[in-house]
Motif scaffolding. Structure first.
Motif, mmCIF file in Angstrom:
data_model
loop_
_atom_site.group_PDB
_atom_site.id
_atom_site.type_symbol
_atom_site.label_atom_id
_atom_site.label_comp_id
_atom_site.label_asym_id
_atom_site.label_seq_id
_atom_site.Cartn_x
_atom_site.Cartn_y
_atom_site.Cartn_z
ATOM 1 N N GLU A 69 -3.054 0.541 -3.931
ATOM 2 C CA GLU A 69 -2.966 -0.673 -3.118
ATOM 3 C C GLU A 69 -2.942 -1.882 -4.043
ATOM 4 O OE1 GLU A 69 -5.819 -0.908 0.078
ATOM 5 O OE2 GLU A 69 -5.479 -3.073 0.295
ATOM 6 N N ASP B 294 2.083 12.506 -5.014
ATOM 7 C CA ASP B 294 0.912 12.124 -4.236
ATOM 8 C C ASP B 294 0.245 10.840 -4.771
ATOM 9 O OD1 ASP B 294 -0.847 12.384 -2.163
ATOM 10 O OD2 ASP B 294 -2.202 13.749 -3.222
ATOM 11 N N GLY C 47 4.507 10.913 2.472
ATOM 12 C CA GLY C 47 3.743 9.694 2.282
ATOM 13 C C GLY C 47 4.483 8.486 2.820
ATOM 14 N N SER C 48 3.818 7.316 2.724
ATOM 15 C CA SER C 48 4.424 6.120 3.296
ATOM 16 C C SER C 48 4.085 4.911 2.433
ATOM 17 C CB SER C 48 3.892 5.886 4.702
ATOM 18 O OG SER C 48 2.514 5.595 4.623
ATOM 19 N N VAL C 49 4.883 3.868 2.558
ATOM 20 C CA VAL C 49 4.618 2.607 1.877
ATOM 21 C C VAL C 49 4.562 1.515 2.935
ATOM 22 C CG1 VAL C 49 5.406 0.967 0.142
ATOM 23 C CG2 VAL C 49 5.856 3.388 -0.163
ATOM 24 N N GLU D 236 0.861 -1.188 0.000
ATOM 25 C CA GLU D 236 0.000 0.000 0.000
ATOM 26 C C GLU D 236 0.890 1.228 0.000
ATOM 27 O OE1 GLU D 236 -2.996 -0.501 3.412
ATOM 28 O OE2 GLU D 236 -1.575 -2.155 3.525
ATOM 29 N N ALA D 237 0.695 2.093 -0.985
ATOM 30 C CA ALA D 237 1.382 3.385 -0.991
ATOM 31 C C ALA D 237 0.358 4.454 -0.655
ATOM 32 C CB ALA D 237 2.000 3.649 -2.352
ATOM 33 N N ASN D 238 0.747 5.348 0.228
ATOM 34 C CA ASN D 238 -0.194 6.365 0.688
ATOM 35 C C ASN D 238 0.382 7.764 0.505
ATOM 36 O OD1 ASN D 238 -2.696 7.050 1.945
ATOM 37 N ND2 ASN D 238 -2.492 5.107 3.087
ATOM 38 N N GLY D 239 -0.136 8.495 -0.471
ATOM 39 C CA GLY D 239 0.306 9.878 -0.697
ATOM 40 C C GLY D 239 1.796 10.008 -0.941
ATOM 41 N N THR E 188 -1.293 7.264 -4.458
ATOM 42 C CA THR E 188 -1.907 6.339 -3.506
ATOM 43 C C THR E 188 -2.413 5.128 -4.278
ATOM 44 O OG1 THR E 188 -2.548 8.132 -2.044
ATOM 45 C CG2 THR E 188 -3.748 6.068 -1.801
ATOM 46 N N SER F 42 5.195 -0.788 7.979
ATOM 47 C CA SER F 42 5.779 0.349 7.292
ATOM 48 C C SER F 42 7.191 0.010 6.811
ATOM 49 C CB SER F 42 5.834 1.556 8.216
ATOM 50 O OG SER F 42 6.650 2.544 7.636
#
Lengths: 273, 329
Positions: A36, A32, A69-71, A16-19, A34, A77
């Motif tokens: 999954e 940015d 953002g985060s992966v 999952e990548a988020n922003g 996002t 994480s």
């Protein structure tokens, strides 16, 4: 029957990548994003040159920390995951991988087991079997004693794929694995990637070969100027309208998501003599 | 498998021969029988004195220095993926030389014999710290930083020669720079050995990492290799082992370049597998060269070890360059 068995054994893994945002010189080259992704998907990452495909691949593989953002991999994480633990979960193939020394193909493939190996000592007997199996899978068993630097492009690509898969990772990220391959080897490679996804792995590959993407991928993710403009099942996502919007050319897409799909580019009629 | 065992046995036999030669040859030739007698029945005879005070420390030092050069050469070639890399590349040898030259220049070595190696080790560590702090960005940055630090330290040595207080000081500095194992005693050995051994530990810890680097930096990183840690270990290991070695013996070139090349084909070109054989052949080469300096007849002084390794090493280096050119398209 065997396939059914394998499907039950495989645990679902996901990225999952988020922003996710990566900046270079103040400019966002990944902006940015996002997304999954799950196991059993073969995701084709497409987009024009400079769209940020390679950078996004590096971020998803945990090799590059995004500015924002985060992966997460399997809910954990990437920022906190141990390198060696991560290396056992996912394999990464960069663009045009090459061998720096003329080591034998067998030893090249065995390097894929580095995260599993103790600090010292040779290769344990059980791992020799995995190396042999990986070589067999990519039809490179007869080349196992050949120096890796003397392989042709297609052979080296197969050896590198065996290197990536020898540790049986749950995910494979390959950056332009089809570039430079002749039609026969390109077809073989993309078919192999699809079979890995069918066997329960998550496969993510950036590519420019849109016809092959239309035929073999289960999902398509489209990047343009760092932004994710579309993501979804290949049959619904890969359309002429999308390609026109992303690549600035008129395209004709027939049968996306089937093995007979064709993506053709149509010249701009105003340029005709 | 038989071939591998035979190769190992051959290498060990070669090393043993070199050790015996190194113990036996010199101004006074010791027969093998006398050698063995002195080892098993130590009694204060002339042979025993020569052995315990001169030949044994000299031989052990030769082993340590040669192995350090071979080991760090193999690690650096693996890390930089360049067959021309060698321990002098990172500025460590030049730093050690500058430290030792400072000790000679200010007359510290005349007042206190161990001043030269102590300042030499200090110089190597300062040079390594400089290289690391400038070149922390990546492998290429590290090479460039090493070249810069090497140049700076070399300039320092030239400066000392330039302003040498008297001709004899300049002569002493020059002779020291040429490198030798002559007249090295237990004190210098005991001073350098802990640093050398600590350096070996750092270098050997990079074994898996240099193997993985065969696939290039990106793939190595994807396999869990921490490149910053690998670079730090290689640099610290080279600074400790080669720095301490140079501090005691002066600069000795080409062994660190030659040893990895000699063993590479026998190790299947795999960088990690080359480390220990390369250390072994570094020791063999250095002992052979040192024995040669004692045998070659000269009017006054012995031929300096560093001079001999350079004379023999240069043709090898040229051969290597031409062979590489032929191999690459």
């Amino acid at each position: 029957m065997a396939g059914h068995q394998a499907a039950q054994d495989v645990t679902v893994s996901r990225i999952e990548a988020n922003g996710v945002t990566v900046l270079r010189g103040g400019r966002a080259i990944v902006d940015d994003v996002t997304i999954e992704l799950h196991s059993r998907q073969f995701v084709g990452l497409i987009g024009p040159n400079g769209a940020g495909k390679s950078t996004l691949m590096s971020v998803l593989a945990g090799l590059l920390a995004p500015e924002r953002g985060s992966v997460m991999i399997d809910g954990q994480s990437l920022a906190t995951l141990d390198r060696r633990a991560l290396a056992q979960i996912r394999a990464f193939l960069p663009q045009n991988p090459r061998a720096e020394w003329p080591i034998s193909v067998e030893r090249l493939v065995a390097l894929g087991l580095t995260p599993q190996l103790p600090v010292f000592g040779g290769l344990p007997e059980t791992m020799r079997a995995s190396v042999a199996a990986a070589l067999e899978m990519v039809d490179m068993a007869e080349h196992r004693h050949q120096p890796a630097t003397t392989l042709s492009g297609g052979e080296l690509g197969r050896a590198m794929l065996a290197r990536a898969l020898v540790g049986d990772p749950a995910m494979l990220l390959a950056d332009e694995p089809l570039t430079g391959l002749d039609p026969r080897h390109a077809l073989d490679s993309v078919d192999r990637l699809r079979k890995l996804a069918d066997a329960g792995k998550l496969v993510i590959a950036s590519m420019h070969e849109l016809t092959l993407a239309a035929r073999y991928t289960t999902h398509i993710a489209v990047l343009r100027e760092g932004c994710l403009v579309a993501f979804g099942p290949t049959a619904q996502t890969l359309t002429s309208a999308l390609l026109h919007q992303v690549f600035d050319v008129d395209a004709c897409v027939t049968g996306a998501g089937t093995r007979t799909a064709i993506v053709d580019f149509v010249p701009d009629p105003t340029l005709q003599p | 498998m038989v071939g591998k065992v035979a190769l190992r046995a051959l290498a060990c036999a070669l090393l043993l021969t070199c050790i015996l030669l190194s113990l036996g040859t010199g101004r006074i030739w010791l027969e093998p029988a006398v050698l063995i007698g002195s080892i098993f029945e130590p009694k204060p005879s002339l042979a025993w004195l020569i052995l315990s005070e001169l030949r044994v420390p000299r031989t052990i030092l030769g082993l340590l220095v040669g192995a350090s050069l071979g080991l760090s050469g193999a690690v650096l070639q693996g890390l930089l993926r360049n067959p021309l890399a060698e321990p002098g590349l990172l500025g460590v040898s030049a730093g050690a030389a500058l430290g030792a030259v400072i000790a000679i220049y200010f007359g510290l070595s005349a007042a206190f014999a161990l001043a030269t190696p102590i300042l030499g080790i200090g110089g190597a560590l300062v040079a390594a710290a400089l290289t690391l702090s400038i070149g922390r960005g990546g492998t290429l940055t590290m090479i460039l930083a090493g070249a810069a630090v090497s140049g700076l330290m070399g300039a320092g040595v030239s400066l000392a020669l330039n302003f040498a207080p008297n001709p004899s000081a300049a002569y002493e500095i020059t002779i020291w720079l040429l490198g030798t194992l002559e007249n090295r005693d237990w004190h210098q050995l005991v001073l350098a050995a802990p640093f050398i051994l600590a350096g070996w530990v750092c270098l050997v810890l990079t074994m898996r990492d240099v193997d993985a680097l065969t696939l290039g930096e990106t793939q190595a990183e994807s396999l869990g290799v921490n490149l910053a840690r690998t670079r730090l270990l290689a640099l610290a290991g080279t600074a400790l082992s080669v720095g301490a070695a140079t501090a005691v013996t002066g600069s000795i070139g080409f062994i660190g370049l030659m040893a990895p090349h000699l063993v590479r084909p026998f190790a299947g070109h795999q960088p990690g597998r080359m480390l220990l054989p390369s250390a072994l052949f570094g020791a063999i080469l250095l002992l052979l060269a040192d024995v040669a300096t004692r045998i070659i007849p000269t009017a006054g002084q012995e031929v300096r070890l560093g001079v001999l390794t350079s004379i023999v090493g240069t043709p090898f280096f040229l051969w290597l360059v031409t062979r590489l050119r032929r191999m690459s398209p």
